[in-house]
Motif scaffolding. Structure first.
Motif, PDB file in Angstrom:
ATOM      1  N   GLU A 145       0.831  -1.206   0.000  1.00  0.00           N
ATOM      2  CA  GLU A 145       0.000   0.000   0.000  1.00  0.00           C
ATOM      3  C   GLU A 145       0.865   1.255   0.000  1.00  0.00           C
ATOM      4  N   VAL A 146       1.866   1.296   0.871  1.00  0.00           N
ATOM      5  CA  VAL A 146       2.758   2.457   0.954  1.00  0.00           C
ATOM      6  C   VAL A 146       3.561   2.591  -0.335  1.00  0.00           C
ATOM      7  N   GLY A 147       4.084   1.469  -0.831  1.00  0.00           N
ATOM      8  CA  GLY A 147       4.849   1.508  -2.075  1.00  0.00           C
ATOM      9  C   GLY A 147       4.016   1.990  -3.243  1.00  0.00           C
ATOM     10  N   ARG A 152       1.900  15.790  -1.537  1.00  0.00           N
ATOM     11  CA  ARG A 152       1.006  14.814  -2.172  1.00  0.00           C
ATOM     12  C   ARG A 152       0.823  13.523  -1.368  1.00  0.00           C
ATOM     13  N   LEU A 153       1.748  13.235  -0.476  1.00  0.00           N
ATOM     14  CA  LEU A 153       1.685  11.995   0.289  1.00  0.00           C
ATOM     15  C   LEU A 153       1.109  12.240   1.682  1.00  0.00           C
ATOM     16  N   LYS A 154       0.533  11.194   2.245  1.00  0.00           N
ATOM     17  CA  LYS A 154       0.106  11.258   3.645  1.00  0.00           C
ATOM     18  C   LYS A 154       1.354  11.500   4.484  1.00  0.00           C
ATOM     19  N   PRO A 155       1.223  12.184   5.613  1.00  0.00           N
ATOM     20  CA  PRO A 155       2.411  12.480   6.436  1.00  0.00           C
ATOM     21  C   PRO A 155       3.214  11.234   6.817  1.00  0.00           C
ATOM     22  N   GLU A 156       2.517  10.157   7.196  1.00  0.00           N
ATOM     23  CA  GLU A 156       3.247   8.950   7.598  1.00  0.00           C
ATOM     24  C   GLU A 156       3.947   8.290   6.412  1.00  0.00           C
ATOM     25  N   THR A 157       3.359   8.384   5.231  1.00  0.00           N
ATOM     26  CA  THR A 157       3.986   7.824   4.032  1.00  0.00           C
ATOM     27  C   THR A 157       5.209   8.653   3.649  1.00  0.00           C
ATOM     28  N   PHE A 158       5.095   9.967   3.785  1.00  0.00           N
ATOM     29  CA  PHE A 158       6.235  10.833   3.481  1.00  0.00           C
ATOM     30  C   PHE A 158       7.397  10.555   4.432  1.00  0.00           C
TER      31      PHE A 158
END
Length: 125
Positions: A50-52, A108-114
């Protein structure tokens, strides 16, 4: 998968002493632990995918030059000078595009994904 879990339990049981008094409790706990381990592994794989996927979609949405510099730098692991030579651009332009890509990805990314992306970028450099 269930067969693999049960097989793992029996292998663990074989490693125990023969005078193990509570076989039913032992087997129950072993199966429960093995299932929880499997669940954690599946959950981790799902989160990675999902993160990738989110990171790949965000990178694909970057402006053309910005995205190309980002991929050359972090995917193909080229140095700024090598990217500049390949794209026939000054090194300062490459640095600017890398910084721009990171800023755009930040928004563009969610904070945790960034944070995950930044972690991998920091160990890549």
């Amino acid at each position: 998968m269930a067969e693999d879990i049960v097989q793992k339990v029996f292998v663990n049981y074989e490693c125990e002493d023969d005078d193990f008094p509570a076989i039913k409790m032992f087997l129950y706990k072993e199966v429960l632990n093995a299932c929880q381990e499997h669940k954690a592994t599946v959950k981790t794989a799902f989160l990675r995918a999902e993160v990738g996927g989110e990171i790949n979609r965000a990178i694909a949405a970057l402006p053309e030059g910005c995205g190309k510099v980002f991929k050359l730098s972090y995917v193909e692991e080229l140095k700024n000078e090598e990217i500049a030579a390949e794209m026939s651009m000054p090194v300062s332009w490459v640095k600017t595009q890398k910084a721009r890509a990171q800023e755009l990805l930040h928004w563009r990314l969610k904070p945790e994904t960034f944070l995950v992306l930044n972690f991998f970028l920091s160990i890549a450099e």
